[in-house]
Design an enzyme around this catalytic site. Structure first.
Site, PDB file in Angstrom:
ATOM      1  N   HIS A  84       0.695  -1.348   0.171  1.00 45.66           N
ATOM      2  CA  HIS A  84       0.089  -0.130  -0.038  1.00 45.66           C
ATOM      3  C   HIS A  84       0.801   1.225  -0.004  1.00 45.66           C
ATOM      4  O   HIS A  84       2.019   1.082   0.671  1.00 45.66           O
ATOM      5  CB  HIS A  84      -0.820   0.134   1.341  1.00 45.66           C
ATOM      6  CG  HIS A  84      -2.034   1.090   1.284  1.00 45.66           C
ATOM      7  ND1 HIS A  84      -1.545   2.393   1.584  1.00 45.66           N
ATOM      8  CD2 HIS A  84      -3.092   1.082   0.850  1.00 45.66           C
ATOM      9  CE1 HIS A  84      -2.630   3.178   1.419  1.00 45.66           C
ATOM     10  NE2 HIS A  84      -3.735   2.435   1.071  1.00 45.66           N
ATOM     11  N   GLU A 152      -3.720   2.112  -6.979  1.00 42.31           N
ATOM     12  CA  GLU A 152      -4.029   3.148  -6.096  1.00 42.31           C
ATOM     13  C   GLU A 152      -2.904   4.264  -6.459  1.00 42.31           C
ATOM     14  O   GLU A 152      -1.843   4.462  -5.935  1.00 42.31           O
ATOM     15  CB  GLU A 152      -3.713   2.774  -4.774  1.00 42.31           C
ATOM     16  CG  GLU A 152      -4.592   1.678  -4.095  1.00 42.31           C
ATOM     17  CD  GLU A 152      -4.863   1.739  -3.018  1.00 42.31           C
ATOM     18  OE1 GLU A 152      -6.104   2.066  -2.545  1.00 42.31           O
ATOM     19  OE2 GLU A 152      -4.208   1.806  -1.952  1.00 42.31           O
TER      20      GLU A 152
HETATM   21  P1  PGA Z   1      -9.081   6.819   0.408  1.00 41.79           P
HETATM   22  O1  PGA Z   1      -7.959   5.511   0.868  1.00 41.79           O
HETATM   23  O2  PGA Z   1     -10.297   5.944  -0.076  1.00 41.79           O
HETATM   24  O3  PGA Z   1      -9.046   7.281   1.874  1.00 41.79           O
HETATM   25  O4  PGA Z   1      -8.585   7.684  -0.466  1.00 41.79           O
HETATM   26  C1  PGA Z   1      -7.990   4.391   0.011  1.00 41.79           C
HETATM   27  C2  PGA Z   1      -6.844   3.626   0.378  1.00 41.79           C
HETATM   28  O5  PGA Z   1      -5.739   4.118   0.822  1.00 41.79           O
HETATM   29  O6  PGA Z   1      -6.694   2.180   0.385  1.00 41.79           O
END
Ligand code: PGA
Length: 227
Positions: A84, A152
């Site tokens: 992540h 992401e």
């Molecule tokens: P967010 O985070 O939806 O608060 O942008 C997503 C994540 O970090 O998995």
């Protein structure tokens, strides 16, 4: 379709949260709860799957404070998020470390979800496809599990900003071309308003802040159910 609730390091009252979700009719969607690891067992006792947010790069042994893959597995985790962006950036996790974590998960029969994504600068200069391909090639190893990825963009996480639909599609396509059979989730500022359009071009969503409140998370489930 996968839908992950990433509670990050927030205190979420898991009992009422799970009971509320369990009051909904069953859905085809794979709903995965990703609480701080202390609460994995509560998720494991529900009808939902669970994902740990991180795993040790060490195996079981005299490593005080670590939580190895086999221990997560025994406490009921089905999946683990690997790489992540908060781990990569705040905790300096690099590809060799992430590869160890990924491999440990596969050996412990814990399904890894590899998170990839570019910074804003890489996005604006247009160099992100190469970067994402490399993040995959450096860490991913084939396993008996279906290959699962979360795209992401670093700059979209918690910022209220999302990439254009074209650019999400481009990355989804790249990941599918890089790994046969890849399923690609999107994460970064997913909310009730954008969940359906992003869900339509991906294999699922990884929701951070909009998953903390169970009623908001339910609205996201309902948006995806209309697809
Ligand atoms: P967010 O985070 O939806 O608060 O942008 C997503 C994540 O970090 O998995």
């Amino acid at each position: 379709m996968y839908l992950i609730a990433n509670f990050k390091a927030h205190q979420v009252d898991m009992g009422p949260y799970i009971r509320r979700l369990e009051s909904l009719p069953k859905t085809e969607m794979e709903i995965i709860l990703s609480p701080p690891s202390l609460y994995l067992q509560m998720g494991a006792n529900s009808r939902f799957s669970t994902a740990a947010q991180d795993v040790s790069s060490y195996p079981e042994g005299p490593f005080t404070g670590e939580t190895p893959a086999s221990v997560l597995k025994a406490s009921g985790a089905d999946f683990v998020l690997i790489g992540h962006s908060e781990r990569r950036h705040l905790f300096n996790e690099d590809s060799p470390l992430l590869k160890k974590k990924f491999t440990n998960c596969v050996e412990a029969q814990l399904h890894p979800i590899l998170c990839v994504g570019e910074t804003l600068e890489e996005h604006t200069t247009g160099n992100y496809l190469e970067k994402i391909r490399k993040q995959i090639e450096d860490v991913y190893v084939a396993s008996p599990f279906p290959p699962l990825f979360a795209y992401e963009p670093v700059w979209a996480i918690g910022s209220g900003k999302i990439p254009s639909m074209e650019s999400i599609e481009e990355v989804v396509q790249l990941i599918r071309e890089t790994v046969d059979g890849a399923k690609v989730l999107y994460g970064g500022s997913v909310n009730v308003e954008n969940a359906k359009k992003i869900g339509a071009i991906t294999d699922g969503l990884l929701v951070g802040s909009a998953s903390k409140n169970v009623e908001t998370f339910i609205q996201i489930i309902q948006q995806l159910e209309t697809l």
